[in-house]
Enzyme design. Sequence first.
Site, PDB file in Angstrom:
ATOM      1  N   GLN A  51      37.490  40.204  44.829  1.00 53.05           N
ATOM      2  CA  GLN A  51      36.282  39.867  45.588  1.00 53.05           C
ATOM      3  C   GLN A  51      36.643  39.486  47.020  1.00 53.05           C
ATOM      4  O   GLN A  51      36.962  38.340  47.316  1.00 53.05           O
ATOM      5  CB  GLN A  51      35.508  38.735  44.918  1.00 53.05           C
ATOM      6  CG  GLN A  51      34.170  38.536  45.573  1.00 53.05           C
ATOM      7  CD  GLN A  51      33.276  37.582  44.822  1.00 53.05           C
ATOM      8  OE1 GLN A  51      33.614  37.066  43.777  1.00 53.05           O
ATOM      9  NE2 GLN A  51      32.119  37.330  45.377  1.00 53.05           N
ATOM     10  N   PHE A  52      36.565  40.468  47.912  1.00 53.54           N
ATOM     11  CA  PHE A  52      36.936  40.238  49.317  1.00 53.54           C
ATOM     12  C   PHE A  52      36.019  39.229  49.995  1.00 53.54           C
ATOM     13  O   PHE A  52      36.411  38.585  50.961  1.00 53.54           O
ATOM     14  CB  PHE A  52      36.965  41.556  50.097  1.00 53.54           C
ATOM     15  CG  PHE A  52      35.621  42.111  50.448  1.00 53.54           C
ATOM     16  CD1 PHE A  52      35.033  41.827  51.677  1.00 53.54           C
ATOM     17  CD2 PHE A  52      34.930  42.921  49.556  1.00 53.54           C
ATOM     18  CE1 PHE A  52      33.801  42.333  52.013  1.00 53.54           C
ATOM     19  CE2 PHE A  52      33.690  43.434  49.883  1.00 53.54           C
ATOM     20  CZ  PHE A  52      33.122  43.136  51.107  1.00 53.54           C
ATOM     21  N   THR A  53      34.806  39.040  49.491  1.00 50.60           N
ATOM     22  CA  THR A  53      33.862  38.133  50.148  1.00 50.60           C
ATOM     23  C   THR A  53      34.292  36.672  50.073  1.00 50.60           C
ATOM     24  O   THR A  53      33.725  35.830  50.778  1.00 50.60           O
ATOM     25  CB  THR A  53      32.434  38.280  49.570  1.00 50.60           C
ATOM     26  OG1 THR A  53      32.457  37.973  48.182  1.00 50.60           O
ATOM     27  CG2 THR A  53      31.913  39.691  49.789  1.00 50.60           C
TER      28      THR A  53
END
Length: 150
Positions: free
Chosen positions: A78-80
């Site tokens: 999850q890059f966020t």
Amino acid sequence: MIAVIQRVSSSSVTINGSVKGQIGNGLMVLLGIEDVDNQEDIDWLSKKIVNLRIFPDENGVMNRSVLDVVGDILLISQFTLHASTKKGNRPSYIKAAKPDFAIPMYEKFIHALENELGRPIQTGEFGADMKVALVNDGPVTIIIDSKNRV
């Protein structure tokens, strides 16, 4: 690396209508990778997650790890997690690693978790549009940043 760890009684990830991974009792881990992460971060964080004592013992005290309870792990990229919200209302993901760096790091992290756990884990798919479902047990949610270990 940033990990959001949730103690779950069940969790699953679905991609294009098909279940890609699912677990019962264990940990659902969201993992964010940035360009400055390295093998030391992988080793430290994977060991920390597997040995984190957040499951209840016979007295109801959080004193057992996912190893102790023979629980499973579902890992989702999850890059966020590396979003910056300092300016304006649209998050910036400048700190999140690009796929050419992040994918090999994610794969190394999978192997490190499996080595620490002693068996395979379940995963999502890097970069895919995923639907994650979980039943947070407790609720227990822990956030760990490998850059803040001291």
